[in-house]
Write a protein that holds these residues in place. Structure first.
Motif, PDB file in Angstrom:
ATOM      1  N   ASN A 262      61.662  17.029   0.158  1.00  0.00           N
ATOM      2  CA  ASN A 262      61.099  16.615  -1.201  1.00  0.00           C
ATOM      3  C   ASN A 262      59.913  16.130  -0.775  1.00  0.00           C
ATOM      4  O   ASN A 262      59.222  16.247   0.305  1.00  0.00           O
ATOM      5  CB  ASN A 262      61.941  15.341  -1.549  1.00  0.00           C
ATOM      6  N   GLU A 263      58.890  16.291  -1.981  1.00  0.00           N
ATOM      7  CA  GLU A 263      57.661  15.458  -1.879  1.00  0.00           C
ATOM      8  C   GLU A 263      57.881  14.266  -1.594  1.00  0.00           C
ATOM      9  O   GLU A 263      59.052  13.350  -1.958  1.00  0.00           O
ATOM     10  CB  GLU A 263      56.946  15.609  -3.231  1.00  0.00           C
ATOM     11  N   THR A 264      56.975  13.516  -0.547  1.00  0.00           N
ATOM     12  CA  THR A 264      57.142  12.308  -0.192  1.00  0.00           C
ATOM     13  C   THR A 264      56.774  11.374  -1.262  1.00  0.00           C
ATOM     14  O   THR A 264      55.877  11.551  -2.150  1.00  0.00           O
ATOM     15  CB  THR A 264      56.261  12.029   0.865  1.00  0.00           C
ATOM     16  N   LYS A 265      57.523  10.406  -1.546  1.00  0.00           N
ATOM     17  CA  LYS A 265      57.341   9.189  -2.694  1.00  0.00           C
ATOM     18  C   LYS A 265      55.948   8.604  -2.356  1.00  0.00           C
ATOM     19  O   LYS A 265      55.351   8.240  -1.462  1.00  0.00           O
ATOM     20  CB  LYS A 265      58.375   8.295  -2.688  1.00  0.00           C
TER      21      LYS A 265
ATOM     22  N   ALA B 112      47.297  20.187  -2.799  1.00  0.00           N
ATOM     23  CA  ALA B 112      48.911  20.644  -2.802  1.00  0.00           C
ATOM     24  C   ALA B 112      49.495  20.848  -4.078  1.00  0.00           C
ATOM     25  O   ALA B 112      50.427  21.698  -3.966  1.00  0.00           O
ATOM     26  CB  ALA B 112      49.408  18.876  -2.312  1.00  0.00           C
TER      27      ALA B 112
ATOM     28  N   LYS C  98      51.656  24.777  -4.790  1.00  0.00           N
ATOM     29  CA  LYS C  98      53.176  24.945  -5.422  1.00  0.00           C
ATOM     30  C   LYS C  98      53.180  26.077  -6.310  1.00  0.00           C
ATOM     31  O   LYS C  98      54.242  26.485  -6.814  1.00  0.00           O
ATOM     32  CB  LYS C  98      53.351  23.670  -6.243  1.00  0.00           C
TER      33      LYS C  98
ATOM     34  N   ILE D  41      56.246  24.535   2.160  1.00  0.00           N
ATOM     35  CA  ILE D  41      57.708  24.090   2.506  1.00  0.00           C
ATOM     36  C   ILE D  41      58.488  24.888   3.263  1.00  0.00           C
ATOM     37  O   ILE D  41      59.441  24.675   4.131  1.00  0.00           O
ATOM     38  CB  ILE D  41      58.377  23.626   0.835  1.00  0.00           C
TER      39      ILE D  41
ATOM     40  N   TRP E 281      45.781  22.699   4.671  1.00  0.00           N
ATOM     41  CA  TRP E 281      45.336  22.752   3.189  1.00  0.00           C
ATOM     42  C   TRP E 281      43.882  23.481   3.121  1.00  0.00           C
ATOM     43  O   TRP E 281      43.863  24.309   2.344  1.00  0.00           O
ATOM     44  CB  TRP E 281      44.857  21.245   2.923  1.00  0.00           C
TER      45      TRP E 281
ATOM     46  N   ASP F  61      53.306  13.803   3.246  1.00  0.00           N
ATOM     47  CA  ASP F  61      53.070  14.491   1.864  1.00  0.00           C
ATOM     48  C   ASP F  61      54.493  15.261   1.557  1.00  0.00           C
ATOM     49  O   ASP F  61      54.872  15.382   0.409  1.00  0.00           O
ATOM     50  CB  ASP F  61      52.188  15.926   2.370  1.00  0.00           C
ATOM     51  N   TYR F  62      55.235  15.504   2.585  1.00  0.00           N
ATOM     52  CA  TYR F  62      56.582  16.074   2.331  1.00  0.00           C
ATOM     53  C   TYR F  62      57.734  15.026   3.142  1.00  0.00           C
ATOM     54  O   TYR F  62      57.421  14.781   4.300  1.00  0.00           O
ATOM     55  CB  TYR F  62      56.672  17.504   2.827  1.00  0.00           C
ATOM     56  N   THR F  63      58.931  15.076   2.626  1.00  0.00           N
ATOM     57  CA  THR F  63      59.930  14.403   3.374  1.00  0.00           C
ATOM     58  C   THR F  63      61.313  15.251   3.727  1.00  0.00           C
ATOM     59  O   THR F  63      61.637  15.977   2.641  1.00  0.00           O
ATOM     60  CB  THR F  63      60.301  13.171   2.377  1.00  0.00           C
TER      61      THR F  63
ATOM     62  N   ASN G  25      59.132  11.389   6.754  1.00  0.00           N
ATOM     63  CA  ASN G  25      57.697  11.519   6.079  1.00  0.00           C
ATOM     64  C   ASN G  25      56.746  12.440   6.986  1.00  0.00           C
ATOM     65  O   ASN G  25      56.424  11.874   8.045  1.00  0.00           O
ATOM     66  CB  ASN G  25      57.441  10.424   5.562  1.00  0.00           C
TER      67      ASN G  25
END
Length: 593
Positions: free
Chosen positions: A31-34, A514, A518, A4, A94, A40-42, A86
């Protein structure tokens, strides 16, 4: 740098390059992608639309192209949906994270920062044993201390023993009247329980004497004061403060019994302290500070000689800091003790873990210390927590509904034994191993149940719900850990130099990676919020993700050697993180269940 933080830095650079723009706050909302969208992240674009005078779609497309083009090692793709950019993280990023951290036992914990934090918790009265409310206090204080330690702080754990006052004298008078020389040793009763029994006996006898006086025509309020046993307790308090040798000797003896009992319980639940303060040594502290406050005009004296502070301008009221007879009140002691703590440890932050019924007291304490200009003042923080209730309602000592801590620990062990036997999981354990397992599951279930709720909230404790292999419990997490340990006993661990697969990560492999990534941010969040429930929720979710991964993907019979190495690394880091997270809650992990 976590992912992040990398996304934030890359986005800020892209905004500067494309539009010569830098947000005033320096922040990028991410944010985390819905789940229903790819990514993965938005990055939330709305705050940039107005200053840049561009539509979200145009802004998102420009940022997305730049980020993917200039940071191919971090991003593999993007899409824009209205005001949301997104971003998909590249598999290589990763895998790099996993390669660097899969064997790191200290993953998530920060280097020492040179700052000191004091955490005061437990603070029992020496006239009765610890109860369920004390357990929430102990677990919360200990966990907060460990979370701060994991965030790089030097920690001092303290306790203030409330070892003087009328409540202590009540137990002493009852023992003199009714014990006939009995002791914990002669009765086989644990010391804190032994003394607590005489405190209850005092209440019973006091009530009987009151009823006699009321029957003779005295009103209830007067009868409460005039009952002979109460007058005897009041006189004993006077004698104690005067240093009467026989009273002091009995006080030391009975408190010694209680401390011996407390030590057994503390050892059982894993609570420890670097320093214990005693009210008998601190209750006169602060008297000199009251004099200084009078000279500075912080306090004022009423006609009867009592000393007060007027906090009406601060939205509170007037508060007494010294009685008219010159004696100290609790606030006087706490002002002095705050100074002593600071002089001894120079803590940057002093956290008091005390129930929410004392919210007002700690507001006043901090204000007084600030107005006196004390160096300890700004660091005072009251970590207020809600009461623990039973399914039948609030605990009340007089009604006999207080749940004794030792009895509850025994109950939890029995519940753990019962559930383990029901699951048929006892094969291959010898009696000593089973005893340890039941204690690990039982105490873990209790701690997790009391810590999984935000401290500020009241909670209802139900022992039957706290040990459930399939529920939101420590048992669920412990089982996931034990399952991983079983895998490594079979597979022999991650081979030195084994390379993880370069093939594309499958969805559940990525989801688990993922989730693991965190963990450092979760430790930081729990510290900032002083909230162990953030750790509890994360550990439970991680165990869920691992179970989903393991139920779909074989480790021992993986498709390729590379995939096997990858999945062993994932399992290894999952075990490290689960054990680390529950250790922050004071919960042990069983190697097998």
């Amino acid at each position: 740098m976590d992912i992040i933080s990398q996304i934030k830095a890359a986005t800020l650079q892209a905004l500067s390059k494309l539009y010569q723009y830098a947000p005033e706050s320096g922040e990028v909302p991410i944010n985390e992608t819905k789940p229903e969208f790819e990514g993965d992240y938005t990055v939330l674009l709305f705050s940039f639309v107005k200053p840049l005078k561009k539509s979200p779609e145009v802004l998102g497309a420009g940022l997305g192209e730049t980020l993917v083009g200039e940071y191919p090692g971090l991003f593999s793709g993007y899409n824009v949906i209205k005001g949301f950019l997104n971003l998909s993280i590249a598999d290589g990023r990763w895998l790099e994270f996993l390669r660097e951290n899969h064997a790191s036992a200290g993953f998530g914990r920060k280097e020492a920062n040179g700052k000191a934090v004091m955490v005061e918790y437990s603070s029992p009265n020496t006239n009765k044993p610890l109860h369920l409310g004390h357990l929430r206090n102990n677990f919360l204080g200990w966990s907060i201390a460990e979370i701060y330690k994991a965030n790089g702080y030097n920690i001092v754990k303290t306790c203030i023993a409330n070892d003087r006052g009328i409540h202590i004298c009540k137990s002493m008078i009852a023992w003199q009247l009714f014990a006939h020389g009995a002791t914990p040793a002669s009765t086989g009763i644990k010391g804190d329980h032994f003394v607590g029994d005489y405190y209850v006996l005092f209440g019973t006898e006091h009530k009987r004497q009151m009823e006699q006086l009321i029957a003779g025509g005295m009103d209830k309020e007067q009868a409460e004061k005039e009952a002979p046993i109460m007058k005897a307790a009041q006189q004993m308090l006077v004698d104690w403060e005067a240093g009467e040798p026989a009273v002091i000797a009995l006080w030391k003896t009975m408190n010694g019994w209680v401390y011996a009992g407390f030590d057994v319980t503390y050892k059982r639940i894993g609570s420890d302290f670097d320093k214990i303060y005693y009210e008998s040594n601190t209750y006169l502290l602060g008297k000199e500070l009251v004099e200084q406050g009078l000279e500075k005009g912080v306090f004022f004296q009423k006609e009867d000689g009592s000393v007060w502070i007027d906090l009406t301008a601060d939205g509170l009221d007037q508060k007494i800091v010294r009685r008219r007879d010159g004696t100290a009140v609790y606030m006087t002691q706490d002002i002095g003790l705050a100074v002593r703590k600071y002089e001894e440890y120079h803590s940057d932050l002093s956290i008091y873990v005390v129930g929410d019924e004392q919210n007002y007291h700690f507001k006043v304490l901090k204000l007084i210390c600030q107005k006196l200009g004390l160096p300890s003042a700004d660091g005072i923080f009251h970590l207020s927590y809600g009461l623990v209730e039973l399914p039948t309602g609030r605990m009340k000592t007089r009604e006999g509904t207080v749940v004794d801590a030792d009895d509850l620990l025994d109950l939890m062990n029995m519940e753990a034994e019962k559930k383990t036997i029901e699951q048929g999981k006892t094969e291959g354990f010898n009696p000593d191993e089973l005893k340890t397992l039941y204690e690990t599951i039982g105490l873990g279930g209790l701690k997790f149940f009391l810590l999984r709720v935000d401290p500020k909230k009241k909670m209802v404790f139900n022992p039957e719900e706290s040990i459930d292999l399939h529920g939101y419990t420590a048992t669920f997490i412990q089982y996931a850990y034990a399952r991983i340990r079983s895998i490594f006993r079979k597979e022999g661990g991650v081979a030195a130099g084994a390379g993880a697969s370069d093939a594309a990560l499958l969805p559940l492999e990525k989801a688990l990676t993922a989730a693991l990534e965190k963990y450092p941010a979760i430790i930081e969040q729990a510290g900032v919020e002083m909230n162990p429930s953030a750790i509890a929720a994360y550990a439970f979710q991680l165990a869920q993700v691992f179970n989903s991964f393991y139920n779909v993907h074989s480790i021992g019979n993986a498709e390729t050697p590379g995939k096997k190495a990858l999945r062993l690394q994932l399992a290894q880091l999952t075990a490290i993180v689960l054990k680390s997270a529950l250790q922050l809650l004071g919960i042990r992990m069983p190697e097998r269940m």
